[in-house]
Design a protein around this motif. Structure first.
Motif, PDB file in Angstrom:
ATOM      1  N   ASP A   1      63.809  -8.835  11.214  1.00 59.59           N
ATOM      2  CA  ASP A   1      63.866 -10.250  11.542  1.00 59.59           C
ATOM      3  C   ASP A   1      62.828 -10.935  10.653  1.00 59.59           C
ATOM      4  O   ASP A   1      61.632 -10.627  10.741  1.00 59.59           O
ATOM      5  N   LEU A   2      63.273 -11.831   9.793  1.00 61.63           N
ATOM      6  CA  LEU A   2      62.325 -12.551   8.945  1.00 61.63           C
ATOM      7  C   LEU A   2      61.367 -13.373   9.806  1.00 61.63           C
ATOM      8  O   LEU A   2      61.670 -13.683  10.967  1.00 61.63           O
ATOM      9  N   PRO A   3      60.204 -13.741   9.279  1.00 53.62           N
ATOM     10  CA  PRO A   3      59.231 -14.495  10.076  1.00 53.62           C
ATOM     11  C   PRO A   3      59.837 -15.744  10.725  1.00 53.62           C
ATOM     12  O   PRO A   3      60.440 -16.575  10.051  1.00 53.62           O
ATOM     13  N   GLY A   4      59.697 -15.843  12.041  1.00 51.36           N
ATOM     14  CA  GLY A   4      60.229 -16.982  12.777  1.00 51.36           C
ATOM     15  C   GLY A   4      61.670 -16.823  13.229  1.00 51.36           C
ATOM     16  O   GLY A   4      62.185 -17.682  13.945  1.00 51.36           O
ATOM     17  N   PHE A   5      62.350 -15.733  12.831  1.00 49.63           N
ATOM     18  CA  PHE A   5      63.747 -15.506  13.197  1.00 49.63           C
ATOM     19  C   PHE A   5      63.843 -14.300  14.122  1.00 49.63           C
ATOM     20  O   PHE A   5      62.937 -13.464  14.178  1.00 49.63           O
ATOM     21  N   GLY A   6      64.989 -14.206  14.823  1.00 51.27           N
ATOM     22  CA  GLY A   6      65.133 -13.100  15.754  1.00 51.27           C
ATOM     23  C   GLY A   6      63.977 -13.089  16.733  1.00 51.27           C
ATOM     24  O   GLY A   6      63.678 -14.080  17.391  1.00 51.27           O
ATOM     25  N   HIS A   7      63.286 -11.945  16.783  1.00 48.24           N
ATOM     26  CA  HIS A   7      62.117 -11.826  17.657  1.00 48.24           C
ATOM     27  C   HIS A   7      60.812 -11.769  16.867  1.00 48.24           C
ATOM     28  O   HIS A   7      59.766 -11.473  17.449  1.00 48.24           O
ATOM     29  N   SER A   8      60.865 -12.052  15.563  1.00 51.37           N
ATOM     30  CA  SER A   8      59.634 -12.040  14.761  1.00 51.37           C
ATOM     31  C   SER A   8      58.861 -13.332  14.948  1.00 51.37           C
ATOM     32  O   SER A   8      59.423 -14.433  14.861  1.00 51.37           O
ATOM     33  N   ARG A   9      57.582 -13.199  15.176  1.00 49.34           N
ATOM     34  CA  ARG A   9      56.721 -14.374  15.248  1.00 49.34           C
ATOM     35  C   ARG A   9      56.511 -14.951  13.846  1.00 49.34           C
ATOM     36  O   ARG A   9      56.578 -14.215  12.859  1.00 49.34           O
TER      37      ARG A   9
END
Length: 328
Positions: free
Chosen positions: A87-95
């Protein structure tokens, strides 16, 4: 090396692996287990697929996507490579990163650091915006990328594409200034409606999406709506990508620097990135093959996972055997 001109250079199709060498695809395959992983000073949420560890595969989603976009393809390739869908930063569950840098370069920096921290080359696969990010990583750090697969990468294109008007709200939302109202309307949609709208735009034939996959997508949109940073990440990433195109930043010169054997996959019914760019994209890369899929839209790895898996596995096998040669 000067980029090849699409109209002058024959671009061959990829070798296709024998389907008998791929595992059976479970149409109800659940998303792979996920969790946060820190590597190279970057923490991302990833979903990991077990498999051989020799040269792992890393999968990068597109705008408003997530690691779950690779569930089926990662399953089909699991007998050849362990998989990590990020998950790229800010997407999915990535902060998001502390810098809140959502530019294409910022996402590429994050992925590059993550891969460098793992310390070995990977098979890198990217779709749409994730394809553009993967392309930049391969150009900047060739030692980290054994092979590159680009599924409808978000190559710069400001020319009108007639099919885009089928759902203009999603496209207006990407524009830096005039898209504010469209972004507000998208944010107010219920998760099921949003999932249906994305499917209509991204799939060549939306009627082929099974109900359980639609429900999974709606549940994912609902979960993201509860994350404080989700809307900011999607909006700022999309606007930064389009703003880069308007400023004349070009991925075409980046593509010319890529050294890795590359498979380019495109759907003939892609409504987001024009199929006319498929041949030009393959021609801009040094060691490419091109697979264009009839009836398929913007997310070939979801719409036609078996065919894409045969092409990816065929490339990996050919590279391993030393038979992946530059066409023409």
């Amino acid at each position: 090396m000067r980029a090849r001109r699409a109209q002058d250079v024959p671009i061959g199709p990829p070798p296709l692996a024998d389907p008998a060498t791929l595992p059976h695809l479970d149409p109800h395959q659940a998303p792979w287990p996920g969790g946060e992983v820190t590597s190279g000073g970057v923490t991302l949420h990833v979903r990991e697929t077990p498999g051989p560890q020799d040269t792992p595969a890393v999968y990068v989603h597109g705008l408003s996507g997530s690691a779950t976009n690779w569930t089926d393809l990662a399953a089909l390739l699991s007998t050849r490579a362990a998989g990590t869908a990020v998950d790229l930063p800010g997407f999915g569950h990535s902060r998001p990163l502390a810098s809140r840098d959502y530019s294409p370069a910022g996402h590429a920096d994050a992925l590059l650091c993550f891969l460098a921290g793992r310390g070995r080359p990977v098979h890198l696969l990217g779709n749409s915006f994730g394809g553009a990010v993967a392309l930049a990583v391969a150009a900047r750090r060739p030692e980290l990328v054994r092979t590159l697969t680009l599924v409808s990468p978000a190559m710069p294109d400001l020319r009108p594409h007639p099919h885009r008007v089928s759902d203009p709200k999603l496209l207006l939302a990407l524009l830096p200034l005039i898209g504010k109202r469209a972004r507000a309307e998208l944010a107010a949609m219920d998760p099921r409606t949003r999932a249906e709208q994305v499917v209509r735009l991204c799939f060549g034939d939306p009627t082929l999406v099974p109900e359980h996959r639609m429900a999974e997508a709606a549940a994912e949109y609902a979960a993201r709506a509860r994350l404080a940073w989700a809307q900011e990440a999607a909006e700022r990433t999309g606007k930064a990508m389009v703003a880069g195109w308007l400023r004349g930043e070009s991925l075409w010169s980046v593509a010319a620097r890529v050294q890795a054997p590359t498979l380019v996959v495109w759907g003939e019914r892609d409504r987001l990135v024009a199929p006319r760019l498929a041949r030009r994209t393959a021609a801009a890369l040094r060691r490419s093959r091109l697979l264009v899929l009839p009836g398929v839209g913007h997310v070939a790895q979801i719409e036609a996972p078996q065919t894409v898996a045969r092409a990816v596995a065929g490339m990996w096998d050919a590279v391993g055997a030393g038979t992946w040669e530059e066409p023409g």
